[in-house]
Design a protein around this motif. Structure first.
Motif, PDB file in Angstrom:
ATOM      1  N   LYS A  62       0.820  -1.216   0.000  1.00  0.00           N
ATOM      2  CA  LYS A  62       0.000   0.000   0.000  1.00  0.00           C
ATOM      3  C   LYS A  62       0.854   1.267   0.000  1.00  0.00           C
ATOM      4  O   LYS A  62       0.611   2.191  -0.777  1.00  0.00           O
ATOM      5  N   THR A  63       1.855   1.292   0.882  1.00  0.00           N
ATOM      6  CA  THR A  63       2.663   2.508   1.011  1.00  0.00           C
ATOM      7  C   THR A  63       3.457   2.788  -0.256  1.00  0.00           C
ATOM      8  O   THR A  63       3.515   3.926  -0.740  1.00  0.00           O
ATOM      9  N   SER A  76       1.069   3.889  -3.016  1.00  0.00           N
ATOM     10  CA  SER A  76       0.503   5.209  -2.686  1.00  0.00           C
ATOM     11  C   SER A  76       1.503   6.318  -2.963  1.00  0.00           C
ATOM     12  O   SER A  76       1.164   7.357  -3.547  1.00  0.00           O
ATOM     13  N   TYR A 118       0.350  12.903  -0.070  1.00  0.00           N
ATOM     14  CA  TYR A 118       0.349  11.582   0.565  1.00  0.00           C
ATOM     15  C   TYR A 118      -0.132  11.707   2.003  1.00  0.00           C
ATOM     16  O   TYR A 118       0.346  12.549   2.772  1.00  0.00           O
ATOM     17  N   CYS A 163      -1.335   9.303   5.584  1.00  0.00           N
ATOM     18  CA  CYS A 163      -1.398   8.007   6.252  1.00  0.00           C
ATOM     19  C   CYS A 163      -1.736   8.235   7.727  1.00  0.00           C
ATOM     20  O   CYS A 163      -1.529   9.338   8.260  1.00  0.00           O
ATOM     21  N   ASP A 189      -3.338   6.300   2.580  1.00  0.00           N
ATOM     22  CA  ASP A 189      -2.744   4.962   2.679  1.00  0.00           C
ATOM     23  C   ASP A 189      -3.203   4.263   3.966  1.00  0.00           C
ATOM     24  O   ASP A 189      -2.889   4.715   5.067  1.00  0.00           O
TER      25      ASP A 189
END
Length: 454
Positions: free
Chosen positions: A70-71, A74, A85, A87, A139
């Motif tokens: 995912k990271t 992303s 970005y 998270c 994310d």
């Protein structure tokens, strides 16, 4: 007929303008923005919103089990799209947010953050200029259906939701080798993605919670909540297999994020298939049909003015106005296309069906008709079962190879100008299965027209 009782019809040119400039989507976006941000002065807000022109920026949720990538995906999306970005870890440590004190208090007491607090943090962060102007990729959140529904209740709705998946054995192996750069927060792997920079290699650390038991526990929790998340984002998500090279996963994710959801705007198809109304007029012995008949008898083309008269009458009837229309074989040249545009009956889709001349010869020149039954047969695709029928078949002189080649050559000469005139025309390879051609045309009808300036 009393004009006051006639059903109201939108002129075709207005409908085409609305679709070309995405008026329906524009109004929908404005309504969504009002409901999400709930401004004190809606008019000033809408003016500012239109000036920002940020309705097309990415709004993405990147979801999936631990170690699914995912990271990485992303961050790659953010770099490619110039998006922000986001998270959960960054949200927790953002001191600029109003709720940061509550977060620090929870962390000091080692208490988990409530869903309401998470939603408040995200709502405030998404209202920042960078997220509004450039878009964002979130994310790893939401993790549960309850969180997803809470975000929806606050108007936080992504355009695209990406669900990554991979076998548990692959995810466990990935997680055990995961390494983190504490300076850049980039994620690396001891086996699959070792950094080239020696300085980066020296500062890599193993993140918390990557042991095999911890990973298995997190995978179990992820699997338990997956059905609820899929249900919450049933119409906006795409599942992508993460058990493949990162570049392939990224390519699929990017293609999905850059796609537009199907428009909900009212749509009446007005389609031209370039590749029979006149015969109907002749058969009906109408006044216009009497003008057409001599052209048919002599073999000369019907004049453009007569064709246009027939088209205007037919396309102006109630069924075409209320349900749309599909026009086949017209216009044949750029003069006819210009005349048709001048009348106001402009198509919103034009399909150019292409076919090699040798295939056209094969399809047309081997047809023949049974003079007794009137049934048509093809020597390759539909041969008669009875030899007697085969003996009495008659071919239409129009289907002779030399005449078909002349018509094909003329079409190829004229189609180049038509392709320039209908610059948004859609090419279709007609040398394939009919169902494949139909699916291609159907998908093009569903997609919105590309935006164009005034």
């Amino acid at each position: 007929m009393d004009v006051t009782s006639a059903p109201h019809q939108i002129p075709p040119e207005m409908a085409l303008y609305a679709e070309r400039h995405r008026i329906f989507e524009l109004m929908q976006a404005l309504m969504e923005a009002l409901l999400i941000y709930r401004p004190q002065d809606p008019v000033d807000f809408l003016i500012g919103h239109l000036q920002k022109d940020s309705d097309e920026v990415p709004r993405v949720f990147m979801l999936g089990p631990p170690a699914s990538g995912k990271t990485t995906i992303s961050r790659w999306l953010c770099k490619h799209l110039s998006a922000t970005y986001l998270c959960p870890q960054d949200l927790m440590h953002d001191r600029k947010l109003k709720k940061s004190r509550e977060v620090l208090a929870c962390l000091a007491q080692q208490e988990p953050l409530s869903d309401e607090l998470w939603a408040s943090l995200l709502e405030e962060r998404l209202s920042a200029d960078d997220c509004v102007d450039m878009g964002w990729v979130l994310d790893g959140f939401p993790e549960t259906r309850d969180q997803a529904l809470l975000l929806q209740g606050r108007g936080i709705a992504p355009r695209h939701v990406i669900m990554l998946y991979a076998p548990d054995t692959v995810l466990v192996e990935r997680n055990l080798g995961k390494l983190l750069d504490p300076f850049t927060h980039e994620v690396y792997h001891a086996t699959f993605d070792w950094p080239i920079d020696f300085m980066v290699q020296r500062r890599l650390v193993a993140p918390e919670g990557i042991s095999e038991p911890a990973t298995a526990s997190r995978l179990l929790e992820s699997h338990r909540h997956l059905p609820g998340l899929l249900q919450a984002y049933a119409k906006s998500h795409k599942a992508i297999d993460a058990d493949q090279p990162c570049v392939d996963v990224f390519a699929q994710a990017l293609s999905f994020v850059q796609s537009r959801p199907p428009s909900k705007a009212p749509f009446l198809p007005r389609v031209i298939l370039l590749g029979d109304l006149l015969r109907e007029q002749v058969a009906g012995r109408t006044p216009v049909g009497e003008l057409i008949a001599p052209f048919f008898e002599s073999g000369y083309p019907v004049s453009d003015s007569i064709i246009l008269r027939v088209l205007k009458d037919r396309l102006g009837r109630q069924d075409c106005l209320s349900r749309g229309w599909v026009l086949h074989g017209y216009p044949r040249d750029i003069d006819q296309a210009a005349l048709m545009k001048h009348t106001g009956f402009e198509p919103n889709r034009v399909f150019f069906l292409s076919l090699p001349t040798e295939v056209a010869l094969q399809r047309l020149c081997q047809w023949a008709t049974d003079p007794v039954s009137g049934e048509r047969h093809h020597s390759l695709f539909k041969p008669p079962a009875d030899p007697e029928v085969n003996q009495r078949l008659r071919r239409n002189p129009k289907d002779r190879p030399e005449r078909v080649e002349v018509k094909a050559d003329l079409y190829h000469q004229q189609v180049r100008e038509l392709e320039e005139f209908y610059e948004d025309g859609i090419p279709v390879n007609a040398d394939q299965d009919p169902y494949t051609i139909f699916e291609h045309i159907e998908s093009s009808l569903v997609k919105s027209l590309p935006a164009r300036g005034p």
